[in-house]
Design an enzyme around this catalytic site. Sequence first.
Site, PDB file in Angstrom:
ATOM      1  N   ASP A 134      32.833  25.752   6.126  1.00 10.51           N
ATOM      2  CA  ASP A 134      32.095  24.535   5.812  1.00 10.51           C
ATOM      3  C   ASP A 134      32.615  23.842   4.550  1.00 10.51           C
ATOM      4  OD1 ASP A 134      30.371  25.139   7.996  1.00 10.51           O
ATOM      5  OD2 ASP A 134      29.234  26.485   6.694  1.00 10.51           O
TER       6      ASP A 134
ATOM      7  N   GLU B 245      26.459  16.738  17.110  1.00 15.29           N
ATOM      8  CA  GLU B 245      25.912  18.094  17.062  1.00 15.29           C
ATOM      9  C   GLU B 245      25.330  18.401  15.684  1.00 15.29           C
ATOM     10  OE1 GLU B 245      24.869  21.660  18.872  1.00 15.29           O
ATOM     11  OE2 GLU B 245      26.020  20.068  19.848  1.00 15.29           O
TER      12      GLU B 245
ATOM     13  N   GLU C 205      46.390  30.918 -14.266  1.00 16.98           N
ATOM     14  CA  GLU C 205      45.451  31.945 -13.820  1.00 16.98           C
ATOM     15  C   GLU C 205      46.038  32.686 -12.620  1.00 16.98           C
ATOM     16  OE1 GLU C 205      42.584  32.834 -15.311  1.00 16.98           O
ATOM     17  OE2 GLU C 205      43.203  31.414 -16.869  1.00 16.98           O
TER      18      GLU C 205
ATOM     19  N   GLU D  56      44.537  33.897 -10.255  1.00 14.81           N
ATOM     20  CA  GLU D  56      43.820  33.508  -9.038  1.00 14.81           C
ATOM     21  C   GLU D  56      44.176  32.098  -8.585  1.00 14.81           C
ATOM     22  OE1 GLU D  56      41.033  32.841 -12.569  1.00 14.81           O
ATOM     23  OE2 GLU D  56      42.489  34.349 -11.931  1.00 14.81           O
TER      24      GLU D  56
END
Length: 454
Positions: free
Chosen positions: A40, A214, A333, A335
């Site tokens: 999402d 939907e 970083e 990450e």
Amino acid sequence: MTSLKRATAGLLSLLCAAVLLPGADARADNPIVQTIYTADPAPLVHNGRVYLYTGHDEDGSTYFTMREWRVYSSADMANWTDHGSPMSLATFSWASADAWAGHVIARNGRFYWYVPVKNRATGRMAIGVGVADSPTGPFRDALGRPLVENGEIDPAAFLDDDGQAYLYWGNPNLWYVRLNPDMISFSGGPTQIPLTAAGFGARSGNPSRPTLYEEAPWVFKRNGMYYNVFAAECCSEFIAYSTAPGPTGPWTYRGTVMPRQGASFTNHAGVIDFNGGSYFFYHNGALPGGSGYTRSVAVEKFSYRADGTIPTMSMTTAGPPQIAPLDPYVRQEAETIAWSSGVETEVSAEGGMNVGFIENGDHIKVKGVAFGGGATSFSARVASGTSGGRIELRLGGPSGTTVGTCTVPATGGWQTWTTVTCPVSGATGTQDLYLRFAGGSGYLLNLNWWQFHS
């Protein structure tokens, strides 16, 4: 070790062997995140970066088992920094379950995260609001109760040029409210948008749902035209869109953005313009173990047609081109990742996140690193609760040319940090950098940041 870690560790070899030779890893940058399952997508452009807000599908889920939201960011659309989880179900004392698809919007120096959660008191889905002073949080409950509750999901906020903000949501219906300038209250009541075949396409064989709409509306404005991109006709869903002359309609159905593809029976879109390009975010089940309940966010670059319509596009493993190279001579970083194999991330005692759960043969890819005339050394912030290991600096692939190797000692704990430095030779030009980890069995080391020196 999680099931996703075990599965993802073998993904590179699977791709290379099966469908993406030659040079598979250089092109496999979708899905964006490989350390956990994400779903999402809700991208936000702020101060020269894209902030990507996602849900988190738990490993091995056989339902939409989601307890927190995550945030990532990128300046180049290729390398994404993991900022962890700045908001979870625990943020909302009145929520009991279902940290599902939300949306973040910035206004007046604050960031508002609209999310659907189950209201413990009523057992129904309701929409709460988290608020933060930074795009990476932490977020706090702005109200201590739902903003709105009618049992429906998938909120998406939109701020129009005239300063009026709207919140859209709904499955099976489509609703909106006009948000007040405080962004945590609204004027009037929820208004239901008529779902007509002309507005949202015709669905056959389902009298209770006569249109293609939907769930998961994503409303935005471009060149005076309003767009509503939505998940269409479960199941399996595709992504469709409608346009309108105003934020509340009347809507005209325009067709398919992304057909039914990927190993997920849902999809969820986010659309932004950034640095002169247009980007379409979605999710699929592309990672090992992926499914409709263990999804992964991906992104494609696209161009609108001359008349403003959106082209139909397909899922790819390549992802968009990198906007600009990464500077290795400033602290990066650990990450911040274009692709990874085997590793996970966790909260660091030094602040932010670190890469952890590293085993022999795991690696991190950092795309498009601009070494220029050449680096002479490499430093890394590391920790190890065992005997440590090695960081091999490779170019072009996990088995590419080694330009340096840093030995990581035992530090006495997984959050007991030290800095190691090693010489580098042969790192020139702009190349993909691979940090490949080597050593004995079990977990070897944690990595917080790294930096090259010229």
